[in-house]
Design a protein around this motif. Structure first.
Motif, PDB file in Angstrom:
ATOM      1  N   ALA A  81      -1.518  -5.087  -0.816  1.00  0.00           N
ATOM      2  CA  ALA A  81      -0.055  -5.032  -0.961  1.00  0.00           C
ATOM      3  C   ALA A  81       0.474  -3.850  -0.150  1.00  0.00           C
ATOM      4  O   ALA A  81       1.127  -2.947  -0.669  1.00  0.00           O
ATOM      5  N   TYR A  82       0.176  -3.865   1.155  1.00  0.00           N
ATOM      6  CA  TYR A  82       0.582  -2.775   2.043  1.00  0.00           C
ATOM      7  C   TYR A  82       2.099  -2.590   1.982  1.00  0.00           C
ATOM      8  O   TYR A  82       2.862  -3.542   2.076  1.00  0.00           O
ATOM      9  N   GLN A  83       2.520  -1.349   1.807  1.00  0.00           N
ATOM     10  CA  GLN A  83       3.931  -0.964   1.658  1.00  0.00           C
ATOM     11  C   GLN A  83       4.633  -1.806   0.591  1.00  0.00           C
ATOM     12  O   GLN A  83       5.790  -2.188   0.723  1.00  0.00           O
ATOM     13  N   ASN A  84       3.874  -2.098  -0.464  1.00  0.00           N
ATOM     14  CA  ASN A  84       4.365  -2.844  -1.635  1.00  0.00           C
ATOM     15  C   ASN A  84       4.785  -4.280  -1.290  1.00  0.00           C
ATOM     16  O   ASN A  84       5.644  -4.849  -1.943  1.00  0.00           O
ATOM     17  N   ARG A  85       4.172  -4.863  -0.271  1.00  0.00           N
ATOM     18  CA  ARG A  85       4.441  -6.251   0.105  1.00  0.00           C
ATOM     19  C   ARG A  85       3.193  -7.086  -0.181  1.00  0.00           C
ATOM     20  O   ARG A  85       2.203  -6.979   0.554  1.00  0.00           O
ATOM     21  N   PRO A  86       3.214  -7.915  -1.226  1.00  0.00           N
ATOM     22  CA  PRO A  86       2.052  -8.741  -1.562  1.00  0.00           C
ATOM     23  C   PRO A  86       1.623  -9.587  -0.360  1.00  0.00           C
ATOM     24  O   PRO A  86       2.444 -10.146   0.361  1.00  0.00           O
ATOM     25  N   GLY A  87       0.313  -9.647  -0.148  1.00  0.00           N
ATOM     26  CA  GLY A  87      -0.230 -10.413   0.961  1.00  0.00           C
ATOM     27  C   GLY A  87      -0.351  -9.637   2.257  1.00  0.00           C
ATOM     28  O   GLY A  87      -1.024 -10.083   3.184  1.00  0.00           O
ATOM     29  N   GLN A  88       0.272  -8.464   2.355  1.00  0.00           N
ATOM     30  CA  GLN A  88       0.138  -7.605   3.540  1.00  0.00           C
ATOM     31  C   GLN A  88      -1.052  -6.676   3.310  1.00  0.00           C
ATOM     32  O   GLN A  88      -1.158  -6.051   2.257  1.00  0.00           O
ATOM     33  N   ASP A 129       0.729  -1.135  -2.807  1.00  0.00           N
ATOM     34  CA  ASP A 129       1.191  -1.447  -4.160  1.00  0.00           C
ATOM     35  C   ASP A 129       2.087  -0.336  -4.723  1.00  0.00           C
ATOM     36  O   ASP A 129       1.927   0.083  -5.860  1.00  0.00           O
ATOM     37  N   ASP A 130       3.008   0.170  -3.924  1.00  0.00           N
ATOM     38  CA  ASP A 130       3.929   1.227  -4.323  1.00  0.00           C
ATOM     39  C   ASP A 130       3.194   2.503  -4.745  1.00  0.00           C
ATOM     40  O   ASP A 130       3.643   3.261  -5.590  1.00  0.00           O
ATOM     41  N   ASN A 131       2.039   2.707  -4.154  1.00  0.00           N
ATOM     42  CA  ASN A 131       1.199   3.858  -4.442  1.00  0.00           C
ATOM     43  C   ASN A 131       0.851   4.501  -3.099  1.00  0.00           C
ATOM     44  O   ASN A 131       0.263   3.861  -2.247  1.00  0.00           O
ATOM     45  N   ARG A 132       1.229   5.780  -2.911  1.00  0.00           N
ATOM     46  CA  ARG A 132       1.063   6.413  -1.602  1.00  0.00           C
ATOM     47  C   ARG A 132       0.315   7.733  -1.701  1.00  0.00           C
ATOM     48  O   ARG A 132       0.450   8.468  -2.670  1.00  0.00           O
ATOM     49  N   LEU A 133      -0.436   8.013  -0.633  1.00  0.00           N
ATOM     50  CA  LEU A 133      -1.071   9.311  -0.436  1.00  0.00           C
ATOM     51  C   LEU A 133      -0.506   9.881   0.854  1.00  0.00           C
ATOM     52  O   LEU A 133      -0.469   9.198   1.874  1.00  0.00           O
ATOM     53  N   SER A 134      -0.068  11.128   0.837  1.00  0.00           N
ATOM     54  CA  SER A 134       0.645  11.709   1.985  1.00  0.00           C
ATOM     55  C   SER A 134      -0.251  12.486   2.944  1.00  0.00           C
ATOM     56  O   SER A 134       0.229  13.029   3.930  1.00  0.00           O
ATOM     57  N   THR A 135      -1.560  12.555   2.671  1.00  0.00           N
ATOM     58  CA  THR A 135      -2.463  13.300   3.537  1.00  0.00           C
ATOM     59  C   THR A 135      -3.731  12.491   3.813  1.00  0.00           C
ATOM     60  O   THR A 135      -4.133  11.655   3.003  1.00  0.00           O
ATOM     61  N   LYS A 168       0.631  18.200  -1.378  1.00  0.00           N
ATOM     62  CA  LYS A 168       1.702  17.557  -0.625  1.00  0.00           C
ATOM     63  C   LYS A 168       2.097  16.273  -1.342  1.00  0.00           C
ATOM     64  O   LYS A 168       1.246  15.526  -1.808  1.00  0.00           O
ATOM     65  N   LYS A 169       3.394  16.015  -1.428  1.00  0.00           N
ATOM     66  CA  LYS A 169       3.922  14.826  -2.101  1.00  0.00           C
ATOM     67  C   LYS A 169       4.290  13.772  -1.067  1.00  0.00           C
ATOM     68  O   LYS A 169       4.641  14.127   0.059  1.00  0.00           O
ATOM     69  N   PRO A 170       4.231  12.471  -1.366  1.00  0.00           N
ATOM     70  CA  PRO A 170       3.774  11.911  -2.637  1.00  0.00           C
ATOM     71  C   PRO A 170       2.256  11.990  -2.767  1.00  0.00           C
ATOM     72  O   PRO A 170       1.537  12.009  -1.786  1.00  0.00           O
ATOM     73  N   ASN A 171       1.819  12.017  -4.007  1.00  0.00           N
ATOM     74  CA  ASN A 171       0.402  12.113  -4.324  1.00  0.00           C
ATOM     75  C   ASN A 171       0.125  11.294  -5.578  1.00  0.00           C
ATOM     76  O   ASN A 171      -0.222  11.829  -6.605  1.00  0.00           O
ATOM     77  N   ASN A 172       0.315   9.974  -5.466  1.00  0.00           N
ATOM     78  CA  ASN A 172       0.113   9.109  -6.626  1.00  0.00           C
ATOM     79  C   ASN A 172      -1.349   9.024  -7.051  1.00  0.00           C
ATOM     80  O   ASN A 172      -1.638   8.725  -8.195  1.00  0.00           O
ATOM     81  N   GLY A 173      -2.266   9.227  -6.120  1.00  0.00           N
ATOM     82  CA  GLY A 173      -3.682   9.075  -6.419  1.00  0.00           C
ATOM     83  C   GLY A 173      -4.095   7.612  -6.349  1.00  0.00           C
ATOM     84  O   GLY A 173      -3.262   6.716  -6.414  1.00  0.00           O
ATOM     85  N   VAL A 174      -5.393   7.399  -6.187  1.00  0.00           N
ATOM     86  CA  VAL A 174      -5.955   6.054  -6.182  1.00  0.00           C
ATOM     87  C   VAL A 174      -7.128   6.067  -7.150  1.00  0.00           C
ATOM     88  O   VAL A 174      -8.003   6.922  -7.064  1.00  0.00           O
ATOM     89  N   ASN A 175      -7.139   5.130  -8.097  1.00  0.00           N
ATOM     90  CA  ASN A 175      -8.178   5.040  -9.117  1.00  0.00           C
ATOM     91  C   ASN A 175      -9.055   3.823  -8.873  1.00  0.00           C
ATOM     92  O   ASN A 175      -8.554   2.761  -8.501  1.00  0.00           O
ATOM     93  N   TRP A 176     -10.339   3.989  -9.134  1.00  0.00           N
ATOM     94  CA  TRP A 176     -11.325   2.946  -8.880  1.00  0.00           C
ATOM     95  C   TRP A 176     -12.262   2.767 -10.059  1.00  0.00           C
ATOM     96  O   TRP A 176     -12.619   3.728 -10.728  1.00  0.00           O
ATOM     97  N   LEU A 177     -12.719   1.546 -10.245  1.00  0.00           N
ATOM     98  CA  LEU A 177     -13.883   1.238 -11.072  1.00  0.00           C
ATOM     99  C   LEU A 177     -14.960   0.817 -10.078  1.00  0.00           C
ATOM    100  O   LEU A 177     -14.751  -0.125  -9.294  1.00  0.00           O
TER     101      LEU A 177
END
Length: 185
Positions: A81-88, A129-135, A168-177
């Motif tokens: 969901a690149y840049q919050n666009r499903p299928g991208q 998916d509306d989740n970004r890392l700035s660095t 540095k913001k945004p820093n939503n983080g990415v979580n994994w299993l």
């Protein structure tokens, strides 16, 4: 699409170093390898890694001890969901180095628990998916558990989090299993 060329230089250097290690090193740089698959919110990961045991033990008691290893890995992330666009889609290559502490039996078989925090370099900025890392630079921490069988094959699972630590913001983080299969050489 190939990742940014800056990521290939350290990857090629690491591959060359590992390939040439028997010719130049009295002791190998790695003593095991693993394949890992991870999933998160609309993102998947495939990771290949090599490990080097520290061959040290602390807090030995009742047939258990605290030990550890270095983990060097190369991963490919695929966001759905690149840049919050499903299928991208967004593909990112990640290089990581992590010191990992492991609580295990003295014979290194059976159940174990582990935790580590390392450093990562992403080939692109994560935006999925509306989740970004700035660095491009991220910390990667995990906590996990697993089992080492009598034939030395290892099966493990961990929860992992990538973040830049808030510098540095945004820093939503990415979580994994993450699920891991490993074997010493």
């Amino acid at each position: 699409m190939l990742p940014n060329q800056t990521i290939w230089k350290p990857v090629c250097a690491l591959a060359a170093l590992l390939a040439l290690q028997p010719a130049f090193a009295a002791e190998p740089l790695a003593d095991s390898a693993a394949v890992e698959f991870g999933t998160g919110s609309k993102v998947q990961m495939l990771r290949l890694s090599v490990q080097k045991n520290w061959e040290r033990s602390w807090l030995a008691s009742n047939g258990t001890h605290l030990s550890g290893y270095w983990d060097a890995n190369l991963a490919q992330w695929r966001g759905n969901a690149y840049q919050n666009r499903p299928g991208q889609h967004q593909n990112i290559t990640v290089v990581n180095l992590t010191p990992v502490f492991r609580f295990e039996r003295t014979d290194k078989k059976g159940w174990y628990g582990e935790a580590g925090i390392g450093v990562s370099l992403l080939s692109k900025l994560y935006d999925n998916d509306d989740n970004r890392l700035s660095t491009h630079f991220q910390f990667a921490d995990h906590i996990g558990a697993g089992y080492v069988f009598d034939n030395k094959w290892e099966l493990g699972a961990k929860i992992q989090h990538y973040s830049n630590g808030g510098y540095k913001k945004p820093n939503n983080g990415v979580n994994w299993l993450v699920v891991k299969v490993a074997r010493p050489f």
